[in-house]
Write an enzyme that holds these catalytic residues in place. Structure first.
Site, PDB file in Angstrom:
ATOM      1  N   ARG A  98     -36.274 168.391  89.870  1.00  0.00           N
ATOM      2  CA  ARG A  98     -35.027 168.941  89.294  1.00  0.00           C
ATOM      3  C   ARG A  98     -33.953 167.849  89.193  1.00  0.00           C
ATOM      4  O   ARG A  98     -33.762 167.047  90.090  1.00  0.00           O
ATOM      5  CB  ARG A  98     -34.517 170.069  90.191  1.00  0.00           C
ATOM      6  N   ARG A 116     -29.512 186.348 100.825  1.00  0.00           N
ATOM      7  CA  ARG A 116     -30.652 185.549 101.291  1.00  0.00           C
ATOM      8  C   ARG A 116     -31.227 186.127 102.586  1.00  0.00           C
ATOM      9  O   ARG A 116     -32.245 185.633 103.065  1.00  0.00           O
ATOM     10  CB  ARG A 116     -30.186 184.117 101.595  1.00  0.00           C
ATOM     11  N   LYS A 122     -34.239 180.450  89.175  1.00  0.00           N
ATOM     12  CA  LYS A 122     -33.097 181.380  89.195  1.00  0.00           C
ATOM     13  C   LYS A 122     -31.896 180.809  88.433  1.00  0.00           C
ATOM     14  O   LYS A 122     -31.328 181.465  87.566  1.00  0.00           O
ATOM     15  CB  LYS A 122     -32.681 181.717  90.643  1.00  0.00           C
ATOM     16  N   ARG A 164     -30.351 166.599  93.707  1.00  0.00           N
ATOM     17  CA  ARG A 164     -29.708 167.181  94.887  1.00  0.00           C
ATOM     18  C   ARG A 164     -30.291 166.564  96.154  1.00  0.00           C
ATOM     19  O   ARG A 164     -31.504 166.345  96.223  1.00  0.00           O
ATOM     20  CB  ARG A 164     -29.952 168.702  94.908  1.00  0.00           C
ATOM     21  N   ARG A 204     -37.126 174.776 103.138  1.00  0.00           N
ATOM     22  CA  ARG A 204     -36.453 175.874 102.418  1.00  0.00           C
ATOM     23  C   ARG A 204     -37.454 176.967 102.026  1.00  0.00           C
ATOM     24  O   ARG A 204     -37.118 178.149 102.033  1.00  0.00           O
ATOM     25  CB  ARG A 204     -35.726 175.315 101.176  1.00  0.00           C
TER      26      ARG A 204
END
Ligand code: ADP
Ligand code: AMP
Length: 238
Positions: free
Chosen positions: A150, A111, A36, A183, A194
């Site tokens: 990431r 969400r 995203k 992160r 998640r």
């Protein structure tokens, strides 16, 4: 004003008036790691609209040590969702800002169904509506690898992946030479949580926007550039 001066006024200001049919009001749906944020940068540039990521706003609050940041930190680190009322306040304030008059791209919001319904109420009050909900579809099996690999630039926020999209600068950003970081919630355990939360709380939004007739779905397994090409085509065709 004389007729002539009214005509001149219109001429001068015509180019500044944003025509409603030019405006893109978009939301991006998809599980954590779907791509995203990566696509949001290109979409925002293409349609000249602000990219609004609730995750980025929350992380900025954590960095600044605000009251909101203090409340959000442990929740985000555990992979759960920040309470709806806190997120709604952020979004409502942001959508009222001037730059959103030419459209917007919401990333990572809504969400939950409660957030989606509250967004509908806000938009109704502002007398505007969404053009599209873009769903980036990616199988759960590839998400952990995507999120754990990431890396993000501390300075400009550019997103990389250690394998799929490495920075040409190694562990510094190829765009601004900022240091890349991982992160705290991009570890295997939190990412799995998640994904669970996505399946139970967020995935129902696909049906919600399908019912509204604004859902478009793109295959997120393709390369980053192909996914963007597909999204741009879908938005232009519809
Ligand atoms: P999200 O915002 O949905 O959580 P990101 O855009 O941050 O996801 O992407 C998660 C990770 O996957 C990043 O490291 C990014 O570079 C990488 N990525 C994004 N899109 C693709 C893709 N189409 N193929 C392979 N890797 C991708
Ligand atoms: P993201 O940057 O979108 O991956 O979000 C990171 C984390 O921020 C999530 O795991 C949540 O804890 C929190 N968060 C971001 N957006 C929302 C939202 N719309 N509602 C609730 N929590 C959110």
């Amino acid at each position: 004003m004389t007729t002539q001066s009214v005509q001149n006024f219109i001429k001068i200001h015509q180019s500044n008036i944003i025509k409603d049919f030019d405006i893109m009001r978009l939301i991006l749906l998809g599980p954590p790691g779907a791509g995203k944020g990566t696509q949001a940068l290109s979409i925002a540039k293409e349609f000249n609209i602000p990219h609004i990521s609730t995750g980025n706003i929350l992380r900025a609050n954590i960095k600044q040590g605000t009251e909101l940041g203090l409340k959000a930190k442990s929740i985000m680190d555990s992979g759960l969702l920040v309470p709806d009322n806190l997120v709604m306040e952020i979004v409502e304030d942001r959508l009222k800002q001037d730059d959103c008059k030419r459209g917007f791209l919401l990333d990572g919001f809504p969400r939950t169904i409660v957030q989606a319904e509250s967004l509908d109420n806000i938009l109704e009050k502002l007398n505007i509506s969404l053009n599209f909900a873009i769903n980036i579809q990616v199988d759960t099996s590839v998400l952990v690898e995507r999120a754990v690999g990431r890396r993000i630039c501390k300075e400009c926020g550019a997103t990389y992946h250690t394998i799929f999209n490495p920075s040409k600068g190694g562990d510094v950003c190829e765009l601004c030479s900022g240091k890349l970081y991982q992160r705290p919630d991009d570890n295997e355990k939190t990412v799995s949580k998640r994904i669970e939360v996505y399946i139970s709380e967020t995935a129902p939004l696909i049906g919600y926007y399908q019912q509204q007739g604004i859902l478009v779905t793109i295959d997120g397994h393709q390369s980053i550039s192909k996914v963007f090409e597909g999204i741009a085509k879908l938005l232009r065709r519809n």
